[in-house]
Design a protein around this motif. Structure first.
Motif, short mmCIF file in Angstrom:
data_model
loop_
_atom_site.label_atom_id
_atom_site.label_comp_id
_atom_site.label_asym_id
_atom_site.label_seq_id
_atom_site.Cartn_x
_atom_site.Cartn_y
_atom_site.Cartn_z
N GLY A 140 60.09 50.74 34.76
CA GLY A 140 60.69 50.02 33.65
C GLY A 140 62.03 49.40 34.01
O GLY A 140 62.60 49.64 35.08
N LYS A 175 65.59 46.71 29.50
CA LYS A 175 65.00 46.34 28.21
C LYS A 175 63.92 47.34 27.80
O LYS A 175 63.78 47.66 26.62
CB LYS A 175 64.43 44.92 28.28
CG LYS A 175 65.50 43.85 28.39
CD LYS A 175 64.90 42.46 28.41
CE LYS A 175 65.97 41.37 28.44
NZ LYS A 175 65.38 40.01 28.50
N CYS A 176 63.16 47.84 28.78
CA CYS A 176 62.18 48.89 28.49
C CYS A 176 62.89 50.12 27.92
O CYS A 176 62.42 50.76 26.97
CB CYS A 176 61.41 49.27 29.75
SG CYS A 176 60.39 47.95 30.43
N HIS A 218 63.78 49.56 24.28
CA HIS A 218 62.62 49.73 23.41
C HIS A 218 62.35 51.22 23.17
O HIS A 218 62.09 51.66 22.04
CB HIS A 218 61.38 49.08 24.06
CG HIS A 218 61.32 47.59 23.90
ND1 HIS A 218 61.16 46.96 22.68
CD2 HIS A 218 61.38 46.59 24.82
CE1 HIS A 218 61.13 45.66 22.85
NE2 HIS A 218 61.26 45.40 24.15
N GLN A 219 62.38 51.98 24.25
CA GLN A 219 62.06 53.41 24.14
C GLN A 219 63.12 54.16 23.34
O GLN A 219 62.83 55.11 22.60
CB GLN A 219 61.89 54.02 25.53
CG GLN A 219 60.69 53.47 26.28
CD GLN A 219 60.72 53.77 27.76
OE1 GLN A 219 61.47 54.64 28.20
NE2 GLN A 219 59.93 53.05 28.53
N GLU A 270 59.98 54.38 32.29
CA GLU A 270 58.63 53.81 32.22
C GLU A 270 58.67 52.38 31.69
O GLU A 270 59.59 51.99 30.96
CB GLU A 270 57.75 54.67 31.31
CG GLU A 270 57.63 56.12 31.73
CD GLU A 270 56.80 56.29 33.00
OE1 GLU A 270 56.15 55.31 33.43
OE2 GLU A 270 56.82 57.41 33.56
N GLN A 271 57.64 51.61 32.04
CA GLN A 271 57.53 50.25 31.52
C GLN A 271 57.06 50.31 30.07
O GLN A 271 56.17 51.07 29.71
CB GLN A 271 56.54 49.44 32.35
CG GLN A 271 56.38 48.00 31.88
CD GLN A 271 55.44 47.20 32.76
OE1 GLN A 271 55.19 47.58 33.91
NE2 GLN A 271 54.90 46.11 32.25
N HIS A 272 57.67 49.47 29.23
CA HIS A 272 57.26 49.39 27.82
C HIS A 272 56.37 48.16 27.63
O HIS A 272 56.69 47.07 28.11
CB HIS A 272 58.50 49.29 26.91
CG HIS A 272 58.20 49.50 25.48
ND1 HIS A 272 57.71 48.49 24.67
CD2 HIS A 272 58.29 50.61 24.69
CE1 HIS A 272 57.53 48.94 23.45
NE2 HIS A 272 57.89 50.24 23.42
N CYS A 294 57.93 44.82 26.52
CA CYS A 294 59.03 44.22 27.28
C CYS A 294 58.59 42.91 27.91
O CYS A 294 57.52 42.84 28.54
CB CYS A 294 59.53 45.19 28.34
SG CYS A 294 60.92 44.53 29.29
N HIS A 299 58.41 41.67 32.46
CA HIS A 299 57.43 42.06 33.48
C HIS A 299 56.25 41.10 33.54
O HIS A 299 55.12 41.49 33.83
CB HIS A 299 56.92 43.48 33.19
CG HIS A 299 58.00 44.50 33.14
ND1 HIS A 299 58.48 45.15 34.25
CD2 HIS A 299 58.75 44.96 32.09
CE1 HIS A 299 59.44 45.99 33.89
NE2 HIS A 299 59.63 45.89 32.59
#
Length: 572
Positions: A469, A472-473, A476-477, A563-565, A568, A571
């Motif tokens: 991530g 920005k991820c 979000h989290q 982690e990637q959201h 977002c 990506h």
């Protein structure tokens, strides 16, 4: 009350133990009456009897006694100056007040010391060197910085180039550095790092000579006599507005069973005197000469890095620190201690006196630009760290009077060649910009924030190609509470009179927990892939709570990978 009056049974126990062991003992009556217990114990070695002086501290038996052997001259485990015997490596931690006595040490430890002096391999010795320079008496506060030179043994004498800081008068305070060691032809045999040379801009010349071994005396004049026997020209001092300095180099046990070149400096200082003496007479007007020894201290890059080998890979790295407030100033200072190669320090603000409770420097910094004063402090105290001060408010247009492109130029300097961006601005817009810039350019981005009241904080990093991530991820989290926010003190901010904007309340030492973890993660990130470097963490985001229910607690960290959201947009 003296210890032997408070614990008379302990004194009698010591004396009984010595008598039972067959030692003849005499108590010094004058010292006892004055409050210090000193024993003379006769110790037989071969066919000779040696008087040992046993000196008890005033807080005995909490602390160990000392045993001096004035008639012995041991090559090992004896202070060559005071003749103090060393029975164990770390007496302060090994002393057992219930079981250890003078008799026990003389019966059990002194025979081992004598065997070690003869080279008996069966003796278990502490693996440490004990050069003679550790036992000498030096002029108070004196210092001569040397480096890790390896001088050819065939070169027995030569010249020195000595550096002095600006505005330092060596006739009052003797502190300087050896910048060059030359032979008699003027050829350079060793020189200090360019960073050290820049710190000592004033120069003067001196002489050096190699002794056959450690000096045989601790008296400056006798040490000088040893040097003069090797090089008679040293008899005449060279006074050219500075003290006369003679560098003495000799091989000594710098490490366990290792011989290395050790430096010692003898100084002759000339002054004009006409002062009263005890007899009421006056010294004749004219030149008087003071003789003293000055302490040498190695200060090369290698000497510093030897103490922190895991940080060596960071010595070639460039770090840009944005925001130099309560968090950023401490982060910058700790990175300088860690030996980072270059620090770009970016902040538009200046230090107010009210900042002191949370800022890394004190009253003397008030009124100066944060970036400038911090850069000067680091340059002065950490000469191997290059610093670049950049007064800049990220995202703010420059004054219309500023040259066109000045903002862009400063931003380019702040980010040029950087290996890591550390964002301590705690400003959402700045974080958004720097995080995007770092992600686009593949630069590791690390952010640190604190909460109102200094009750908690967050440390995180985003590295394109390493963390799944990005910043920005993380946002979000955090918004979705998949990452718990740190606790904070509820209530309004404060705006002290004279301060241009409201600020949070909270202690600097609470915020230091966040700053220190920021530095640990920064160094770990910089050392990724480097052999024997500082190990990396197995997480990317850490949330710390320092308070709970209005009370301070031990720092409680919750950590997780970044982690990637799915929402977002970075990506694609």
């Amino acid at each position: 009350m003296f210890w032997y009056d408070e614990f008379p049974a302990r004194l009698q126990f010591e004396l009984d133990e010595l008598e039972n062991a067959g030692f003849a003992v005499v108590i010094d009556p004058e010292r006892r009456a004055a409050g210090q217990l000193v024993l003379t114990v006769i110790y037989p070695i071969a066919d000779a009897e040696h008087p040992l002086m046993v000196v008890f501290p005033s807080d005995y038996p909490y602390f160990a006694f000392q045993v001096f052997a004035p008639t012995l001259a041991l090559a090992k485990h004896q202070d060559p100056v005071s003749k103090l015997l060393c029975f164990v490596a770390h007496i302060d931690s090994e002393w057992n007040m219930a079981a250890d006595t003078v008799a026990k040490y003389l019966l059990e430890q002194l025979p081992e010391v004598l065997k070690a002096d003869k080279g008996d391999p069966s003796v278990a010795e502490a693996r440490e060197g004990a050069p003679v320079t550790g036992f000498l008496n030096y002029m108070t506060d004196s210092l001569v910085v040397t480096s890790d030179w390896a001088l050819p043994p065939e070169n027995g004498r030569g010249k020195l180039v000595i550096g002095v800081e600006n505005d330092v008068d060596l006739n009052n305070l003797f502190r300087c550095a050896i910048l060059e060691v030359r032979d008699m032809n003027g050829d350079v045999l060793g020189q200090s790092d360019l960073s050290i040379q820049a710190r000592y801009p004033s120069r003067f010349h001196a002489r050096w000579v190699r002794l056959a071994g450690p000096p045989k005396s601790t008296e400056p004049l006798r040490v000088l006599d040893e040097a003069i026997k090797i090089w008679p020209e040293l008899l005449k001092p060279n006074f050219n507005g500075e003290p006369d300095v003679v560098g003495l180099v000799f091989a000594d046990q710098a490490r366990f069973e290792e011989q290395h070149d050790i430096w010692l400096f003898l100084v002759r200082r000339r002054f004009r005197a006409s002062v009263p003496v005890k007899t009421g007479r006056r010294l004749p007007p004219g030149d008087q000469i003071q003789y003293f020894l000055a302490r040498a201290d190695r200060g090369s890059r290698d000497d510093l890095q030897t103490r922190v080998p895991r940080l060596k890979p960071a010595a070639e790295k460039v770090v840009s620190v944005f925001g130099l407030g309560a968090l950023g100033s401490t982060v910058a200072w700790q990175l300088a201690r860690a030996g980072i190669g270059r620090l770009n320090l970016i902040d538009h603000d200046f230090v107010q006196a009210g900042n002191i409770p949370r800022w890394i420097m004190g009253w003397a910094a008030a009124g100066y630009g944060k970036a400038d004063v911090l850069a000067r402090h680091i340059t002065h105290n950490y000469p191997f760290v290059e610093t670049l001060a950049i007064p800049l408010k990220v995202g703010s247009p420059m004054d219309v009077k500023s040259p066109v492109g000045d903002y862009e130029s400063r931003m380019a300097r702040a980010l040029e060649g950087t290996d890591l961006i550390i964002d301590c601005t705690v400003e959402f817009t700045v974080q958004n910009f720097l995080a995007d810039y770092a992600w686009k350019h593949g630069i590791p981005y690390l952010w640190a924030t604190g909460t109102p009241g200094a009750w908690g904080g967050i440390v995180g990093r985003a590295i394109r190609g390493k963390t799944l991530g990005c910043w920005k991820c993380f946002r979000h989290q955090l918004f979705e509470k998949k990452i718990d926010a740190p606790v904070f003190e509820e209530g309004p901010t404060v705006q002290p009179i004279g301060c241009f904007s409201p600020t949070f309340t909270g202690s600097g030492f609470d915020m230091d927990s966040v700053a220190l973890q920021t530095v640990r993660m920064a160094v770990a990130t910089l050392c990724v892939g480097a052999e024997h470097g500082y190990p990396d963490f197995d997480w990317d985001v850490g949330v710390v709570n320092l308070w709970k229910d209005g009370h301070p607690i031990a720092p409680s960290w919750q950590t997780c990978p970044l982690e990637q959201h799915p929402a977002c947009d970075a990506h694609g």
